[in-house]
Design a protein around this motif. Structure first.
Motif, PDB file in Angstrom:
ATOM      1  N   ILE A 110       1.096  -1.279  -0.031  1.00  0.00           N
ATOM      2  CA  ILE A 110      -0.172  -0.201   0.165  1.00  0.00           C
ATOM      3  C   ILE A 110       1.004   1.041   0.535  1.00  0.00           C
ATOM      4  O   ILE A 110      -0.019   2.234  -0.878  1.00  0.00           O
ATOM      5  N   GLU A 111       1.760   1.416   1.106  1.00  0.00           N
ATOM      6  CA  GLU A 111       2.813   2.380   1.010  1.00  0.00           C
ATOM      7  C   GLU A 111       3.472   2.975  -0.321  1.00  0.00           C
ATOM      8  O   GLU A 111       3.344   3.946   0.111  1.00  0.00           O
ATOM      9  N   TYR A 112       4.335   1.850  -0.600  1.00  0.00           N
ATOM     10  CA  TYR A 112       5.401   1.628  -1.330  1.00  0.00           C
ATOM     11  C   TYR A 112       5.228   1.511  -2.834  1.00  0.00           C
ATOM     12  O   TYR A 112       5.891   2.080  -3.507  1.00  0.00           O
ATOM     13  N   ALA A 113       3.766   1.221  -3.558  1.00  0.00           N
ATOM     14  CA  ALA A 113       3.425   0.527  -4.629  1.00  0.00           C
ATOM     15  C   ALA A 113       1.910   0.872  -5.108  1.00  0.00           C
ATOM     16  O   ALA A 113       2.389   2.654  -6.258  1.00  0.00           O
ATOM     17  N   LEU A 114       1.041   1.375  -3.940  1.00  0.00           N
ATOM     18  CA  LEU A 114      -0.464   2.076  -4.249  1.00  0.00           C
ATOM     19  C   LEU A 114      -0.142   3.169  -3.812  1.00  0.00           C
ATOM     20  O   LEU A 114      -0.620   4.199  -5.344  1.00  0.00           O
ATOM     21  N   ASN A 115      -0.024   3.878  -3.382  1.00  0.00           N
ATOM     22  CA  ASN A 115      -0.148   5.326  -2.804  1.00  0.00           C
ATOM     23  C   ASN A 115       0.614   6.198  -3.364  1.00  0.00           C
ATOM     24  O   ASN A 115       0.089   7.277  -4.141  1.00  0.00           O
ATOM     25  N   PRO A 116       1.917   5.650  -4.501  1.00  0.00           N
ATOM     26  CA  PRO A 116       2.415   7.080  -4.694  1.00  0.00           C
ATOM     27  C   PRO A 116       1.668   7.220  -6.206  1.00  0.00           C
ATOM     28  O   PRO A 116       1.778   8.211  -6.965  1.00  0.00           O
ATOM     29  N   VAL A 117       1.330   5.673  -7.027  1.00  0.00           N
ATOM     30  CA  VAL A 117       0.516   6.336  -7.963  1.00  0.00           C
ATOM     31  C   VAL A 117      -1.143   6.427  -7.531  1.00  0.00           C
ATOM     32  O   VAL A 117      -0.794   8.193  -8.801  1.00  0.00           O
ATOM     33  N   LEU A 118      -1.353   6.796  -6.382  1.00  0.00           N
ATOM     34  CA  LEU A 118      -2.533   7.628  -6.547  1.00  0.00           C
ATOM     35  C   LEU A 118      -2.278   8.885  -6.153  1.00  0.00           C
ATOM     36  O   LEU A 118      -3.130   9.704  -7.036  1.00  0.00           O
ATOM     37  N   SER A 119      -1.126   9.318  -5.656  1.00  0.00           N
ATOM     38  CA  SER A 119      -0.643  10.861  -5.359  1.00  0.00           C
ATOM     39  C   SER A 119      -0.588  11.084  -6.678  1.00  0.00           C
ATOM     40  O   SER A 119      -0.495  12.368  -6.707  1.00  0.00           O
ATOM     41  N   ALA A 120       0.580  10.322  -7.593  1.00  0.00           N
ATOM     42  CA  ALA A 120       0.961  11.334  -9.016  1.00  0.00           C
ATOM     43  C   ALA A 120      -0.617  11.563  -9.692  1.00  0.00           C
ATOM     44  O   ALA A 120      -0.482  12.412 -10.407  1.00  0.00           O
ATOM     45  N   LEU A 121      -2.032  10.157  -9.383  1.00  0.00           N
ATOM     46  CA  LEU A 121      -3.208  11.338  -9.938  1.00  0.00           C
ATOM     47  C   LEU A 121      -3.882  12.134  -9.474  1.00  0.00           C
ATOM     48  O   LEU A 121      -4.957  12.427  -9.747  1.00  0.00           O
ATOM     49  N   GLY A 122      -3.611  12.850  -8.013  1.00  0.00           N
ATOM     50  CA  GLY A 122      -3.412  14.787  -7.645  1.00  0.00           C
ATOM     51  C   GLY A 122      -3.758  13.778  -6.275  1.00  0.00           C
ATOM     52  O   GLY A 122      -5.051  14.638  -5.469  1.00  0.00           O
ATOM     53  N   ALA A 123      -4.166  12.703  -6.183  1.00  0.00           N
ATOM     54  CA  ALA A 123      -4.789  11.699  -4.520  1.00  0.00           C
ATOM     55  C   ALA A 123      -4.072  13.017  -2.920  1.00  0.00           C
ATOM     56  O   ALA A 123      -2.541  12.424  -3.340  1.00  0.00           O
ATOM     57  N   ASN A 124      -4.713  13.443  -2.400  1.00  0.00           N
ATOM     58  CA  ASN A 124      -4.111  14.138  -1.902  1.00  0.00           C
ATOM     59  C   ASN A 124      -4.698  13.710   0.139  1.00  0.00           C
ATOM     60  O   ASN A 124      -4.541  14.649   1.203  1.00  0.00           O
ATOM     61  N   HIS A 125      -5.574  13.527  -0.485  1.00  0.00           N
ATOM     62  CA  HIS A 125      -6.105  12.398   1.244  1.00  0.00           C
ATOM     63  C   HIS A 125      -6.364  10.767   0.919  1.00  0.00           C
ATOM     64  O   HIS A 125      -7.750  10.484   0.622  1.00  0.00           O
ATOM     65  N   ILE A 126      -5.031   9.815   1.219  1.00  0.00           N
ATOM     66  CA  ILE A 126      -5.487   8.808   1.653  1.00  0.00           C
ATOM     67  C   ILE A 126      -5.527   8.496   2.921  1.00  0.00           C
ATOM     68  O   ILE A 126      -4.392   8.097   3.610  1.00  0.00           O
ATOM     69  N   VAL A 127      -6.758   7.434   3.350  1.00  0.00           N
ATOM     70  CA  VAL A 127      -7.044   6.997   4.610  1.00  0.00           C
ATOM     71  C   VAL A 127      -5.955   5.967   4.550  1.00  0.00           C
ATOM     72  O   VAL A 127      -5.698   5.264   3.836  1.00  0.00           O
TER      73      VAL A 127
END
Length: 177
Positions: free
Chosen positions: A118-135
């Motif tokens: 979650i932290e090292y693979a998925l969240n970076p991709v979500l952040s690259a798509l503009g996500a700034n509030h990831i629970v």
């Protein structure tokens, strides 16, 4: 009213991840949160593989994401990362398509050895798509979800409690936004 998009990044409906989907849907219904499910494997495979941005099915799925205030992202772990089918769809979202959305990753894997997916693979991709509030996402080991009859599942109590806590925080967050 808060609206949630649920993205299912599995290749079929028989995954234990369906048990998590069913549980999350139940919790959202209990809290009167409307949602729509995007089953990526039901989208036209040629449109996904050839990155057909103008595909009606892809545009419809992207519209569901656009009109949501929150997003549940469900994926199994494959080879220490999230599923390729999920990545294929995420590549078709607009550059800032997840901006101003509350996001909760729900991941299933075979061992705790992939907990950091979650932290090292998925969240970076979500952040690259503009996500700034990831629970904080929830990682569940597949053996904590029992397959019972008629493609139904039973989630072990400890895993269910972790899912419930994260979903409660997610729901509070989207209702504030």
């Amino acid at each position: 009213m808060a609206k949630v998009a649920i993205i299912m990044g599995v290749p079929n409906d028989h995954s234990r991840l369906t048990g998590i989907l069913n549980y999350a849907s139940k919790v959202l219904n209990e809290e009167s949160v409307s949602f729509e499910i995007i089953k990526i494997h039901s989208l036209p495979s040629e449109d996904l593989i050839t990155a057909k941005f103008d595909s009606e099915a892809i545009a419809d799925a992207n519209e569901i994401v656009k009109n949501s205030s929150g997003l549940l992202v469900l994926t199994p772990v494959y080879k220490a990362s999230f599923s390729g089918i999920l990545k294929t769809y995420l590549d078709l979202l607009p550059q800032k398509g997840l901006e101003d959305k509350v996001i909760l990753p729900l991941v299933i894997g075979g061992s705790f050895g992939h907990l950091l997916t979650i932290e090292y693979a998925l969240n970076p991709v979500l952040s690259a798509l503009g996500a700034n509030h990831i629970v904080n996402g929830v990682y569940t080991i597949d053996k904590h979800i029992d397959r019972i009859e008629n493609n139904q599942f039973r989630i072990h109590e400890e895993a269910q409690q972790r899912l419930k806590n994260a979903l409660d925080l997610f729901i509070r967050s989207i209702k504030k936004s």
